[in-house]
Scaffold this active site. Structure first.
Site, PDB file in Angstrom:
ATOM      1  CG  ASP A 125     -10.756  10.272   8.887  1.00  0.00           C
ATOM      2  OD1 ASP A 125     -11.849  10.619   7.882  1.00  0.00           O
ATOM      3  OD2 ASP A 125     -11.114  10.434   9.960  1.00  0.00           O
ATOM      4  CB  CYS A 167     -11.351   2.715   7.731  1.00  0.00           C
ATOM      5  SG  CYS A 167      -9.918   1.877   7.072  1.00  0.00           S
ATOM      6  CG  ASP A 168      -9.834   6.574  10.796  1.00  0.00           C
ATOM      7  OD1 ASP A 168      -9.245   5.427  10.349  1.00  0.00           O
ATOM      8  OD2 ASP A 168      -9.425   7.452  10.734  1.00  0.00           O
ATOM      9  CE  LYS A 169     -14.411   9.988  11.645  1.00  0.00           C
ATOM     10  NZ  LYS A 169     -12.995   9.786  11.636  1.00  0.00           N
ATOM     11  CB  CYS A 231      -0.342   1.234   1.766  1.00  0.00           C
ATOM     12  SG  CYS A 231      -0.996   2.379   2.327  1.00  0.00           S
ATOM     13  CD  GLU A 519      -8.221  12.008  12.104  1.00  0.00           C
ATOM     14  OE1 GLU A 519      -8.994  11.552  12.698  1.00  0.00           O
ATOM     15  OE2 GLU A 519      -7.390  11.786  11.272  1.00  0.00           O
ATOM     16  CB  SER A 545      -5.560  10.804  13.505  1.00  0.00           C
ATOM     17  OG  SER A 545      -5.095   9.327  13.444  1.00  0.00           O
TER      18      SER A 545
END
Length: 671
Positions: A125, A167-169, A231, A519, A545
């Site tokens: 995302d 992660c998100d999905k 990161c 999003e 988010s």
């Protein structure tokens, strides 16, 4: 100038004569399959051929009758053995999870099992923010859950499942797939988190470098340095309690992941130990006959919602928890359920993005993570302690163990030693959190702009714009946009009418029917890190988010393209927002048309009552530019239609096959 077409010789010829020394047969695996008379008489041809395939891939013939366990993951990219990238993944979250698959597989083999591995990677995302790639984000979750489910059913003799995701999905999809496999034992392995840089910005703040640069808040050099360092380690989900991290927390709170497995630092020994322990757990469950239906219950869903409220998790889980419940054959939580739990459960976790102290998620793990939160929640009497977990034990017994465990003492001490942080400053005692002004997580405002409801992460509102009574009040003119690029350009001051302090930014046509319910963190994060951003509210039928900030109201229902009144707003219309962060009550109302504005730009002296505003909006036509995005993929349009029939966003954006079939049959009869 157009580049010339490459010669065919360059593509196909190498000059290596050995290239054509092609073998046409091979000796094949040596030995014999351990077949019996009964197997040949009763087994399906597929089950027998599966043994041939196993030895063909190199498994020893004498071991192919071991119990089969399937490890599913969202692995992405291609790593060399030394960890260097050969082909990049979409994000750090799935870059290292193959190491977890390996650790789990080796454990299954060591315990006499036959491990299989299959993959369904996932998008990022963060990578698709502000792009048309976001149109596939939420629909992907349903597609991935279906693919993972098909992979499960395609291994007919599987006796248990291990799902590795981050992660998100990808992680919500994995939870949905395992939840739907009700008659199998299963364990989720959360893929962990990346570390923050020693010096630099976290992965949430760094996504605002463009907006901050345009407004002169940072230099080009500062933006380049921050973007490079954010990161800090190559694997794991982002360092804030967004959708990725919250999904890990929820998986553990549901009881389908091992205790203290959410938010482990990717790549480190304790992270790999979780995969080995999860593999042992699923084999124990299989031997004892404990299935997913025994673990995923109404009690476990309740516990997940309680933990979500306690940590101030992402509002995206309002879409994912109902979807997991639906996959498990359980009732889906309603808005009333969410409101009840958030009124009952205090927030007492201090972590990025909403603090109040911006601790990264690795500190939440070291402070004790989910089981530490649950110790406090047990004292408050809000947990269902008889809920079974993948340990084979009820939650109450797990918490008894955690309270006295060496693991708890070791990780909490490590936080003190490594970062000089008291664990009780990350997971605060609830009474202390209340004293410091931490308020409950989410509120569901209604009003004439959102008669079916909306969502605001009340914890994210800047305290400086909240009254001493804990109520956020705003009256401002609307700035209406029908695309996200238009809105971000106005925030950056790159449009004829830039967004200004005091405005209410309204983004319409971005729900499921318009954009796949994109999003819009790009907007909310930009406002957070601009000095005047707290003076702007956002109202939209899109979603945010888990790291969204400010007075941002999303999930507005009905969405504009489904006839929602938000789709009838015009620039300059006056909107009143009232959010009580203590009582978790709120309203979002249209209160005056643009033409009633005073010449000096002030609101009219007399505002419309909510009912009067409803009548005015009912007489209007939709916004002239309101339409589905021209680049909306056909697959997303289909997803939007199917989930709309199945209960819409408040039902978790799922596919309810019975309701879909019923709707199709009614349509056929009507023709």
């Amino acid at each position: 100038m157009t580049s010339p077409i490459a010669p065919l010789e360059e593509l196909l010829e190498t000059g290596d004569a050995g290239l054509y020394e092609i073998r046409t047969t091979a000796p094949g695996p040596q030995g014999m399959l351990p077949l019996t008379d009964e197997m040949l008489r009763t087994w399906s041809s597929g089950d027998l051929f599966g043994l041939t395939q196993a030895v063909g891939m190199g498994w020893r013939p004498q071991d192919v009758l071991a119990p089969q366990f399937l490890i599913l993951s969202t692995q992405g990219g291609l790593r060399a053995p030394d960890g260097q990238p050969i082909a990049l993944g979409f994000h750090t979250g799935h870059w290292e999870v193959g190491l977890l698959v390996e650790a789990a597989a080796r454990q299954i083999r060591a315990w006499g099992g036959l491990p299989f591995a299959a993959y369904c990677s996932d998008p990022c995302d963060g990578r698709t923010q502000g792009t048309t790639g976001m149109f596939d984000s939420l629909p992907y979750r349903n597609d991935a859950a279906q693919v993972l489910g098909r992979l499960i059913r395609s291994l007919p003799q599987r006796q248990g499942l291990v799902g590795v995701a981050t992660c998100d999905k990808g992680l919500p999809a994995m939870m949905m797939a395992l939840a739907a496999a009700r008659d199998l034992p299963g364990v989720i392995v959360p893929g962990g988190v990346t570390l923050p840089p020693t010096h630099g910005e976290d992965a949430g703040k760094v996504q605002t470098i463009g907006a901050r640069y345009v407004h002169g808040e940072i230099t080009l050099e500062q933006a380049a340095a921050a973007g490079c360092a954010a990161c800090a380690t190559p694997g794991g989900g982002c360092q804030f309690l967004g959708t990725a991290a919250t999904s890990q927390v929820v998986a553990e709170a549901l009881g389908i992941a091992l205790p203290h497995s959410a938010l482990a630092p990717s790549g480190q020994p304790i992270w790999q130990q979780i995969a080995r322990g999860s593999a042992r757990a699923v084999m124990h469950l299989a031997r004892r006959g404990i299935m997913m239906r025994d673990i995923l219950t109404e009690a476990s869903v309740h516990n997940a919602m309680v933990v979500h409220a306690a940590c101030g998790g992402s509002t995206n889980l309002l879409l994912h928890i109902p979807a997991v419940a639906f996959a498990a054959g359980l009732p889906r939580p309603t808005v009333d359920d969410w409101t009840r739990i958030n009124r009952q459960v205090p927030r007492f976790v201090s972590v990025l993005p909403n603090g109040p102290v911006p601790h990264p998620t690795v500190r939440l793990f070291l402070a004790g993570g989910v089981p530490e939160m649950m110790l406090h929640l047990r004292e408050l009497g809000v947990l269902k302690l008889d809920a079974l977990t993948v340990t084979g034990r009820p939650l109450g017994e797990v918490l008894d163990w955690w309270e006295r465990s060496p693991r708890r003492q070791a990780v909490r001490q490590r936080l003190r030693d490594a970062d000089g942080v008291d664990p009780d400053e990350v997971i605060l005692p609830p009474a202390e959190a209340r004293r410091r002004g931490l308020t409950s997580t989410v509120c569901f405002p209604r009003g004439n702009l959102c008669p079916e409801g909306s969502v605001i992460k009340a914890t994210a509102i800047d305290p400086s714009v909240v009254g001493p009574d804990g109520v956020y009040r705003k009256l401002g003119p609307s700035r209406v946009f029908t695309t996200e690029p238009e809105a971000i350009a106005a925030i950056k001051g790159q449009s004829q009418r830039p967004v200004r302090p005091g405005d209410v930014l309204v983004l319409i046509g971005r729900g499921p029917l318009g954009s796949g319910m994109e999003e819009t963190y790009q907007l909310t994060s930009a406002l957070k890190y601009l000095p005047w951003g707290k003076e702007v509210a956002v109202v939209t039928d899109a979603r945010f988010s888990g790291v969204s900030t400010g007075a941002c109201i999303g999930h507005v229902g009905p969405e504009a393209l489904a006839g929602g009144p938000i789709g009838k707003l015009r620039d300059g219309d006056w909107i009143r927002i009232v959010i009580d962060r203590h009582q978790l009550e709120g309203r979002v109302d249209f209160v005056a048309p643009a033409e009633a504005t005073h010449p000096d730009g002030q609101p009219p002296a007399k505002l419309l009552a909510p009912e009067e505003g409803t009548q005015v909006l009912a007489q209007r036509t939709p916004h002239p530019q309101l339409r589905p995005d021209r680049q909306l993929p056909p697959a997303t349009r289909l997803w939007a239609a199917l989930q709309q029939v199945s209960g819409g966003t408040w039902g978790g954006c799922v596919y309810d096959v019975e309701r879909i079939v019923e709707a199709l049959e009614r349509a056929a009869i009507a023709r």
